[in-house]
Enzyme design. Structure first.
Site, PDB file in Angstrom:
ATOM      1  N   ARG A 211       0.876  -1.175   0.000  1.00 34.16           N
ATOM      2  CA  ARG A 211       0.000   0.000   0.000  1.00 34.16           C
ATOM      3  C   ARG A 211       0.910   1.221   0.000  1.00 34.16           C
ATOM      4  O   ARG A 211       1.717   1.397   0.917  1.00 34.16           O
ATOM      5  CB  ARG A 211      -0.891   0.018   1.242  1.00 34.16           C
ATOM      6  CG  ARG A 211      -1.660   1.335   1.453  1.00 34.16           C
ATOM      7  CD  ARG A 211      -2.321   1.317   2.812  1.00 34.16           C
ATOM      8  NE  ARG A 211      -3.094   2.489   3.144  1.00 34.16           N
ATOM      9  CZ  ARG A 211      -2.645   3.565   3.793  1.00 34.16           C
ATOM     10  NH1 ARG A 211      -1.355   3.643   4.125  1.00 34.16           N
ATOM     11  NH2 ARG A 211      -3.445   4.550   4.104  1.00 34.16           N
ATOM     12  N   ASP A 213       1.450   4.552   0.809  1.00 34.86           N
ATOM     13  CA  ASP A 213       0.863   5.546   1.706  1.00 34.86           C
ATOM     14  C   ASP A 213       1.069   6.956   1.146  1.00 34.86           C
ATOM     15  O   ASP A 213       2.143   7.269   0.632  1.00 34.86           O
ATOM     16  CB  ASP A 213       1.568   5.415   3.066  1.00 34.86           C
ATOM     17  CG  ASP A 213       1.088   6.411   4.082  1.00 34.86           C
ATOM     18  OD1 ASP A 213      -0.039   6.255   4.566  1.00 34.86           O
ATOM     19  OD2 ASP A 213       1.846   7.363   4.386  1.00 34.86           O
ATOM     20  N   GLU A 220       6.773  18.071  -5.129  1.00 37.44           N
ATOM     21  CA  GLU A 220       6.186  19.392  -4.921  1.00 37.44           C
ATOM     22  C   GLU A 220       6.526  20.250  -6.141  1.00 37.44           C
ATOM     23  O   GLU A 220       7.498  19.981  -6.831  1.00 37.44           O
ATOM     24  CB  GLU A 220       6.780  20.094  -3.700  1.00 37.44           C
ATOM     25  CG  GLU A 220       6.622  19.408  -2.358  1.00 37.44           C
ATOM     26  CD  GLU A 220       7.454  18.160  -2.165  1.00 37.44           C
ATOM     27  OE1 GLU A 220       8.653  18.170  -2.532  1.00 37.44           O
ATOM     28  OE2 GLU A 220       6.926  17.159  -1.650  1.00 37.44           O
ATOM     29  N   GLU A 255      -2.996   4.988  -1.860  1.00 40.96           N
ATOM     30  CA  GLU A 255      -3.788   5.713  -0.867  1.00 40.96           C
ATOM     31  C   GLU A 255      -3.801   7.173  -1.308  1.00 40.96           C
ATOM     32  O   GLU A 255      -2.866   7.924  -1.057  1.00 40.96           O
ATOM     33  CB  GLU A 255      -3.184   5.604   0.531  1.00 40.96           C
ATOM     34  CG  GLU A 255      -4.123   6.149   1.587  1.00 40.96           C
ATOM     35  CD  GLU A 255      -3.510   7.183   2.547  1.00 40.96           C
ATOM     36  OE1 GLU A 255      -4.258   7.653   3.429  1.00 40.96           O
ATOM     37  OE2 GLU A 255      -2.328   7.538   2.427  1.00 40.96           O
TER      38      GLU A 255
HETATM   39  C1  NOJ Z   1      -1.782   8.059   5.900  1.00 41.07           C
HETATM   40  C2  NOJ Z   1      -1.978   7.078   7.010  1.00 41.07           C
HETATM   41  O1  NOJ Z   1      -3.123   6.314   6.745  1.00 41.07           O
HETATM   42  C3  NOJ Z   1      -2.089   7.861   8.307  1.00 41.07           C
HETATM   43  O2  NOJ Z   1      -2.414   7.008   9.375  1.00 41.07           O
HETATM   44  C4  NOJ Z   1      -0.811   8.593   8.543  1.00 41.07           C
HETATM   45  O3  NOJ Z   1      -0.941   9.405   9.694  1.00 41.07           O
HETATM   46  C5  NOJ Z   1      -0.457   9.481   7.347  1.00 41.07           C
HETATM   47  N1  NOJ Z   1      -0.538   8.749   6.106  1.00 41.07           N
HETATM   48  C6  NOJ Z   1       0.927  10.024   7.478  1.00 41.07           C
HETATM   49  O4  NOJ Z   1       1.847   8.983   7.322  1.00 41.07           O
END
Ligand code: NOJ
Length: 571
Positions: A211, A213, A220, A255
């Site tokens: 995943r 994240d 940027e 995500e």
């Molecule tokens: C997304 C994650 O799901 C969350 O739990 C986290 O705080 C942020 N990314 C920062 O890593």
């Protein structure tokens, strides 16, 4: 507790699109089972409950970060990407988990927060103290804090700026999330190489997917808002090529908390694919909105928008996860309505969202829990369950931040809910003891003993879904109805002929959000005269009229999944 293994279909392990027909389960290692009595869940604990997960019908686990970390952001603040946090276990134990999961035909997807590290990571320590050294350019440094003005702040409850001054290097560093989580500098080829090698490190151990994240935020720019910038997409394409070449069959999950078209961009195109899956952030809050507004129109609108994605790509559909129920993807008017319905106590809010679990959000209504799950399991995409929601676990809004819904799994009515043998005061978080969700009442053992429990219901619906590949592989057509509270769609699958039991099928799904029984007429043009059969019990329903209309009655907050047979006969 003992569980019987479900029958698995031969050939499933070889299916390159396995993720499309999988039921995923997010499990926080820290919260699931403590095997050594130190008050914290661990890898051996999770291994000891794989039988339970297999019994439930779970095909793949999503593990939030379990790397070395100071745990200031639930492990998303990583200080060593190649080490396991000692209180969770060792890399060898992780390998054991992968092997034991694979023995059960269950896959392992791990979280990879690639956008940033903890400020405790050795790269950051070297970067701040030795700007000219090998790690000097690993992070986004600046002499001023006024670059990238159009980039929003995500953690609005805690952060005032995306820049923080570092007294050692005497420069500002950029961070999208907490100020202890500096963003990596993806402009630097060495950083991109590190990331690819970390993916290789875990995939070499047999991990089935990653995943990605916070994936929109890698690059940027002054011109853009720093979300899904073109070089970010270029980088994901490269990563995907590497995975396809070196680890075929393994997947990348995006995500990206964004609007439908922007999320869909993370699938890439047929020619230049990016992620295999992406979480469906726009749909999720609209399910909750419909449950209270009793109107299906917003859901209908968004579902009609999100369907066009490349072949091979799949949505990850979810109701809840380890974060707050984010309301970033709804209008201000809807957001306020949802705060009013679901977060009437300010303690229930977090950033732009609601930090509660599924059952308390739905006020423990069995009808709503069933309706929400029925939507989850029939929308296009693969369902992601959050640990504990299968038993309707509660939360604890007195705990800080998102810990409210990360409390220990409730296994039994015994000490610490069967999660741990530690002194209760030693647990990493207390077990839920509230009036309604007390672990003495809400736990796996007692729900196993009641045939009509939520746990058995969820298991049943998972197995019904799995018996009908149309849910994982089919298309969706949203239907018009004459009732504002009703959502209806047809899922259709032509069958591939390559898998045993991979049959062609059309299924009519109808959901009523009304808080009273309703009668509805639905336009099912294309299936004139077809017979209908309930997917759960096989019951015969009224035949679709010759003009393509169908009139049904639905009880309060209820649903049907109906097999569409051929005109005039059962099939
Ligand atoms: C997304 C994650 O799901 C969350 O739990 C986290 O705080 C942020 N990314 C920062 O890593």
């Amino acid at each position: 507790m003992s569980f019987t293994a479900p029958i698995t279909l031969p050939g499933l392990t070889l299916d390159l699109h396995w993720y499309k027909r999988s039921v995923f389960y997010e499990v926080m290692i820290r919260s699931f089972v403590d095997s050594n009595g130190d008050g914290t869940g661990d890898l051996q604990g999770l291994i000891s409950r794989l039988d339970y997960l297999q019994w439930l019908g779970v095909d793949a686990l999503w593990l939030p970060p379990f790397y070395q970390s100071p745990l200031r952001d639930g492990g998303y603040d990583v200080s060593d990407f190649r080490a396991v946090l000692p209180e969770f276990g060792t890399v060898d134990e992780f390998r054991e988990l992968v092997t034991k999961a694979h023995e059960r035909n269950m896959r392992i997807v791990m979280d990879y927060p690639l956008n940033h590290t903890s400020d405790q990571h050795d790269w950051f320590q070297q970067s701040r103290s030795d700007p000219e050294g090998p790690y000097g350019d690993y992070y986004v440094w600046s002499d001023t804090d006024d670059k990238y003005k159009d980039i929003r702040i995500i953690f609005v409850d805690t952060e005032e700026s995306n820049w923080t001054f570092d007294p050692i290097r005497r420069q500002f560093f950029f961070h999208r999330f907490f100020s202890h989580q500096p963003d990596l500098n993806f402009e630097n080829p060495a950083v991109r190489e590190e990331v690819a090698n970390i993916v290789r490190f875990w995939m070499d151990m047999g991990v089935d997917g990653v995943r990605l994240d916070a994936i929109p935020y890698l690059f940027e720019s002054e011109e853009g808002n720093g979300e899904g910038e073109p070089p970010t997409h270029e980088f994901i394409k490269e990563l995907r090529s590497m995975v396809d070449l070196e680890y075929p069959g393994r997947i990348l999950i995006a995500e990206a908390n964004q609007w439908p078209r922007e999320v869909a961009a993370f699938f890439g195109t047929e020619e230049e694919p990016e992620c295999h899956m992406a979480f469906d952030f726009p749909v999720m809050p609209r399910i909750f909105y419909s449950l209270r507004s009793q109107q299906s129109d917003e859901l209908v609108r968004i579902l009609s928008e999100t369907t066009d994605i490349p072949d091979g790509a799949g949505w990850g559909v979810f109701l809840r996860n380890h974060d707050e129920l984010t309301l970033e993807m709804v209008s201000e008017e809807y957001r306020q309505a949802m705060y009013g319905w679901y977060a009437y106590d300010p303690r229930m809010r977090s950033n732009i969202g609601i930090r509660r679990r599924l059952a308390p959000l739905l006020d423990n209504s069995r009808a709503e829990l069933e309706l929400a799950h029925a939507i989850l399991f029939s929308l296009p995409g693969s369902p992601f369950l959050y640990y504990g929601d299968e038993i309707g676990m509660g939360d604890n809004i007195w705990l800080p931040d998102r810990d409210s819904s990360r409390t220990p799994m409730q296994w039994t009515p015994d000490r610490n809910a069967g999660f741990s043998t530690a002194d209760p005061g030693k647990l990493f978080l207390p077990v839920v003891q509230s009036l309604v969700y007390n672990y003495a009442q809400i736990n796996v053992e007692s729900q196993l003993a009641q045939s009509r429990s939520l746990l058995h219901w969820v298991r049943n619906v998972i197995h019904v879904r799995k018996a009908h590949p149309v849910f994982g592989l089919g298309t969706m057509r949203v239907l018009s109805t004459d009732h504002e509270s009703v959502l209806a769609f047809v899922r259709s699958y032509e069958g591939s002929g390559t898998h045993f039991g991979d049959q062609a099928e059309d299924v009519l799904c109808v959901f009523s959000f009304a808080h009273n029984p309703v009668s509805v007429t639905i336009d099912v043009t294309g299936h004139e005269g077809a017979a209908l059969y309930d997917l759960f019990g096989g019951g015969v329903f009224p035949t679709i009229n010759e003009d393509g209309t169908l009139t049904l009655t639905l009880g309060t907050q209820s649903f049907y999944w109906l097999h569409i047979g051929s005109a005039g006969g059962r099939s």
